[in-house]
Design a protein around this motif. Structure first.
Motif, PDB file in Angstrom:
ATOM      1  N   VAL A  69       0.856  -1.191   0.000  1.00 11.80           N
ATOM      2  CA  VAL A  69       0.000   0.000   0.000  1.00 11.80           C
ATOM      3  C   VAL A  69       0.888   1.236   0.000  1.00 11.80           C
ATOM      4  N   ASP A  73      -3.125   5.299  -2.438  1.00 10.82           N
ATOM      5  CA  ASP A  73      -3.901   4.080  -2.684  1.00 10.82           C
ATOM      6  C   ASP A  73      -5.182   4.094  -1.859  1.00 10.82           C
ATOM      7  N   ALA A 121      -6.716  -1.187  -3.611  1.00 14.85           N
ATOM      8  CA  ALA A 121      -5.527  -2.016  -3.809  1.00 14.85           C
ATOM      9  C   ALA A 121      -5.497  -3.193  -2.859  1.00 14.85           C
ATOM     10  N   ARG A 141      -8.816  -6.227 -11.910  1.00 15.51           N
ATOM     11  CA  ARG A 141      -7.806  -6.917 -11.113  1.00 15.51           C
ATOM     12  C   ARG A 141      -8.403  -7.251  -9.754  1.00 15.51           C
ATOM     13  N   PRO A 143      -8.095  -7.410  -5.864  1.00 12.42           N
ATOM     14  CA  PRO A 143      -7.255  -6.804  -4.831  1.00 12.42           C
ATOM     15  C   PRO A 143      -6.713  -7.856  -3.864  1.00 12.42           C
ATOM     16  N   THR A 144      -5.635  -7.512  -3.196  1.00 11.31           N
ATOM     17  CA  THR A 144      -5.109  -8.353  -2.130  1.00 11.31           C
ATOM     18  C   THR A 144      -6.095  -8.344  -0.967  1.00 11.31           C
TER      19      THR A 144
END
Length: 532
Positions: A69, A73, A121, A141, A143-144
């Motif tokens: 991060v 973000d 993110a 995408r 995200p984590t």
């Protein structure tokens, strides 16, 4: 990563400096001045001093940075009220990122929308919520995703990011009662302005605010921020509970809180007790102001205030203590300019209903838009004024009274009906715990009024008796044709009634129709005036 260019601000007394309004600046200053003073107490008995809150928040920031991060973000916090939600918020800001607290009830397309719109993110998700993420499309995408335990880390030598007052500390999604949620961009100055307006002069270092509204809602975050700003403390609980409320207030020495109107109704409909006024609670915000405000003040020995606010604004209207008139929002606070306008933004005369629009003289003290929704931002800010979407009227003394959400207005037989006014009258019935009035289609065109109610504990609602009760209390055209009795009205986690759900369900099998019951409500027949 190349650090952002920092611009030296001109000396403008309207805008606080970073040390006076950012989470990093305030928390650092409080921890240095009063490291051992309690800041946060939680339902399980855990408590954090200012010094410990700073240490834990720096550890969370370091952990987030280790996950990649970076300043600017967005970190999505998907957690219920409690230590982890507070840690995710403060840690994210100390890392220079924007916190995106998300409604824990979201799932499916609503959750998918927020993930895609926020562009987060990283997601900090409660372990019981995380499986829902696998059920949706991740968008461009994925995200984590980490659990809140990952935030409990050693801060080492991590230094908080030097945020600016106008940086976006959070994106708070509106509760989504009428369609896709909008992510409201909130700067540090925005929350500072709201906290000062609502709490300065009313609370201070010796006060404790009860956080019972969700921390994914502005009503929850403003109270926490205000106590950080003023050097007080907070008690964070999962949610409001009628039976436990006064025990919690007494046990934890709570001095102030916010009560939604339905919460006040629940408290007042409990059986009176000798201990009703024996507690440390000094004052409450009551939102919105109903007919029961004087009873609340007198029975429990507390001062009642009311205000008007939205996630996008910063408490633009505030009342005097112990207001009496139902629907009152207050008067504009210093620094706020308002107008009441028609559909074409033309100002309407005092006493007439129109949309409330406003603007502020302090830069960044209102939301600077909806994240990723430029068209919605432009529509809300058209002609240089923020459009609230609320219908109000202003009297000759400048006081503003709530009429309705524009989308909740009901039109019947050529008359505009305020659902708020119908609900307020229904709530005065001793058997009614909560109510909601919505429009349903009439076989003759325009609308009919459907009143959904939930009974008070130990009581039952007889629709015919309720209508008989309402007839002398409202104009004939406002008297509901339909009554639906439910155990509890459908709500968002922020206790807003899901009127769109009631409208969508319409006339269900359990809906009572006074016309079919043979009850007719007619216009009062007035005799023709005699001519001299």
């Amino acid at each position: 990563m190349t650090p952002p260019v920092r611009i030296l601000a001109m000396d403008d007394p309207r805008v606080p400096d970073a040390a006076s309004c950012t989470v990093a600046g305030l928390l650092t200053a409080r921890a240095r001045a009063h490291p051992d003073r309690v800041f946060a107490v939680f339902a399980d008995g855990e408590s954090w001093t200012y010094g410990e809150t700073l240490r834990r928040s720096l550890g969370a920031a370091a952990a987030l940075a280790a996950y990649g991060v970076r300043p600017g973000d967005r970190v999505l916090s998907w957690l219920p009220n409690g230590p982890d939600a507070l840690l995710a918020w403060f840690g994210t800001n100390l890392a220079g990122a924007t916190c995106v607290p998300v409604n824990t009830a979201y799932r499916g397309r609503m959750l998918e929308h927020v993930l895609a719109n926020s562009g987060a993110a990283l997601v900090v998700a409660h372990r019981e919520l995380a499986p829902r993420l696998a059920e949706i499309e991740p968008g461009d995408r994925r995200p984590t995703v980490v659990g809140p335990d990952e935030l409990h880390a050693d801060p080492g030598d991590f230094e908080p990011y030097p945020a600016e007052p106008w940086d976006t500390f959070g994106i708070i999604y509106t509760s989504g009662t009428t369609g896709p949620s909008k992510g409201v961009l909130c700067s540090y100055v925005h929350h500072y302005s709201a906290a000062v307006a609502a709490f300065a002069g009313r609370a201070g270092e010796g006060d404790r605010y009860l956080v019972q509204l969700p921390l994914f809602h502005a009503g929850g975050t403003i109270g926490v921020y205000a106590m950080l700003l003023l050097g007080g403390s907070v008690l964070v609980v999962d949610s409001f509970a009628t039976d436990a409320f006064w025990d919690v207030v007494r046990a934890h020495r709570v001095t102030c809180c916010t009560l939604l109107g339905v919460m006040a109704s629940f408290l007042l409909k409990r059986d009176p007790a000798e201990s009703d006024a024996q507690h440390p609670l000094k004052w409450v915000w009551l939102l919105p102001l109903g007919d029961n405000s004087a009873e609340l003040s007198q029975r429990f020995g507390i001062k009642v205030h009311t205000l008007f606010n939205m996630t996008e604004t910063s408490v633009p209207l505030i009342s005097e203590p112990d207001p009496k008139e139902s629907g009152l929002c207050g008067t504009p606070r210093p620094g706020i300019e308002i107008r009441v306008v028609d559909a074409y933004d033309r100002q309407v005369p005092p006493g007439h209903s129109g949309e409330l629009v406003l603007r502020a003289d302090r830069p960044w003290s209102l939301s600077h838009g909806y994240h990723g929704m430029p068209e919605a931002t432009a529509a809300a800010w058209r002609n240089g004024w923020f459009h609230t979407g609320d219908a109000v009227r202003q009297d000759g003394a400048g006081r503003v009274f709530f009429v309705d959400r524009l989308k909740d207005a009901i039109r019947r037989r050529g008359e505009n009906i305020s659902s708020f006014e119908v609900e307020s009258e229904a709530m005065t019935h001793p058997a009614v715990r909560e109510s909601a009035a919505v429009a349903v289609p009439s076989e003759h065109g325009e609308d009919e009024v459907l009143l959904a109610v939930a009974p008070a504990p130990g009581r039952a609602v007889d629709p015919a008796e309720l209508i008989e009760y309402l007839v002398p209390r409202m104009p004939h055209f406002m008297v509901p044709r339909y009554v639906r009795v439910l155990d509890e009205l459908p709500k968002t986690p922020t206790a807003k009634v899901l009127k769109h759900a009631l409208r969508a369900e319409g006339l269900t099998d359990d809906t009572w129709d006074r016309r079919q019951a043979g009850i007719t409500v007619k216009r009062e027949s007035l005799g023709r005036s005699r001519q001299p």
